[in-house]
Scaffold this active site. Structure first.
Site, PDB file in Angstrom:
ATOM      1  N   GLU A 157      37.806  49.570  -0.532  1.00 18.44           N
ATOM      2  CA  GLU A 157      38.041  50.350  -0.071  1.00 18.44           C
ATOM      3  C   GLU A 157      40.077  50.694  -0.549  1.00 18.44           C
ATOM      4  OE1 GLU A 157      35.773  48.204   2.701  1.00 18.44           O
ATOM      5  OE2 GLU A 157      37.246  47.678   1.513  1.00 18.44           O
ATOM      6  N   HIS A 214      36.659  42.693  12.261  1.00 17.89           N
ATOM      7  CA  HIS A 214      35.387  43.458  12.658  1.00 17.89           C
ATOM      8  C   HIS A 214      36.408  43.690  14.485  1.00 17.89           C
ATOM      9  CE1 HIS A 214      32.646  41.526   9.724  1.00 17.89           C
ATOM     10  NE2 HIS A 214      31.750  42.527  10.171  1.00 17.89           N
TER      11      HIS A 214
END
Length: 334
Positions: free
Chosen positions: A70, A139
């Protein structure tokens, strides 16, 4: 053919995920500088298939997979923006954004100011956020407050398919970096999408249901919850005015204050934890801006200040219509 028939053909019924896909397609088609990349966004089309078919249409040089990094995804986007491109990157899940936190807050957010306005940073970071997919922490999180707190970043969250279609295009057209939070629990909720006209500027709040007893305010995933609460309240003769903030940085307070001047009561709802949150900021600002119109303190309905729980406990964590209506009852008691 009548004008009415033409207009009807320009409205499509789409799930939010498909609306974002259509908006990305428009942006890619209209500007060769737009690039789309992230983990698994190309051939797979992303975990939620939001980018499905775009690599096949625009090729591997415009839509491509990134390494699983990321920080690298966002760092590369900064370099691409410096070279004149308009990168759109996806963070696969909300909780995965934190390895890129330094790149976003220390570099991306600061570049334009660091260069005294001579360098724009047209980077869009797409973030599927919030609960609703039966997962766990990392998540199903709502980290928008971290970025709304950072000067130099714009942060938005559509609540319906039409907004999603237009707001993703408006975000890509922005010369400032935009965090685009997509409520994953609403990805497959269908709605009409007008292909002819945007529903207002990117950072405009909007009244989506009129009422005269209390103002309920939210964004993203919580709007359908607010509308459900308003429907239930209406059966009891209580008119709730529902406002979709749409943008959490900057926030357009005008419609919120004007509504409270009519209703005298306000409830702010968000899926994220309540402490030091976007909901906290909205409540504080309304306490200052609409003090003489408020007949009761501004109430907040938010997630609890705990890590996101396992799927079987999610219904306790995420605000629902009952919790919203409890807050409405409290403010109307004053």
């Amino acid at each position: 053919m009548s004008a009415q028939t033409v207009t009807q053909k320009r409205v499509r019924e789409l799930p939010m995920a498909k609306a974002i896909n259509a908006g990305l397609r428009e942006a890619l088609a209209n500007d060769d500088r737009v690039l789309l990349y992230g983990e698994d966004v190309a051939a797979l089309g992303g975990v939620f298939t939001v980018t499905s078919g775009l690599q096949q249409e625009f090729g591997v040089s415009r839509v491509y997979d990134s390494p699983l990094s990321e920080a690298g995804i966002v760092g590369t986007a900064i370099g691409l923006a410096m070279r004149g491109y308009r990168p759109v990157v996806e963070i696969q899940f909300d909780g995965f954004i934190f390895p890129a936190f330094d790149q976003i807050t220390s570099q991306l957010a600061k570049q334009t100011n660091r260069h005294e306005g001579t360098m724009s940073m047209p980077v869009v970071i797409r973030v599927p956020y919030g609960g609703g997919v039966g997962a766990i922490e990392h998540h199903q999180e709502s980290p928008e407050a971290y970025f709304a707190h950072t000067p130099g970043l714009r942060v938005v969250a559509p609540s319906n398919a039409n907004d999603a279609y237009w707001m993703i295009q408006q975000a890509i057209a922005s010369d400032d970096p935009v965090l685009f939070f997509e409520p994953k629990r609403r990805y497959w909720q269908k709605g009409p999408v007008s292909l002819d006209a945007a529903p207002g500027e990117l950072h405009r709040s909007r009244i989506v249901r009129s009422g005269d007893r209390a103002t309920v305010i939210g964004y993203g995933a919580m709007l359908p919850v607010l509308l459900d609460a308003a429907e239930i309240a209406a059966k009891e003769g209580i008119g709730l005015e529902v406002i979709d903030v749409r943008s959490v940085s900057p926030i357009d307070y005008g419609p919120l204050v004007e509504s409270i001047e009519r209703t005298g009561h306000a409830v702010v709802v968000a899926e994220a934890q309540g402490s030091v949150s976007v909901a906290s900021e909205i409540a504080a600002q309304l306490g200052e801006r609409a003090f003489y119109s408020l007949e009761a303190p501004v109430a907040r309905v938010t997630g609890f200040d705990v890590p996101f729980p396992p799927a079987k406990l999610e219904h306790y964590q995420v605000p629902d219509a009952d919790r919203v209506l409890d807050a409405v009852d409290r403010v109307l008691e004053y």
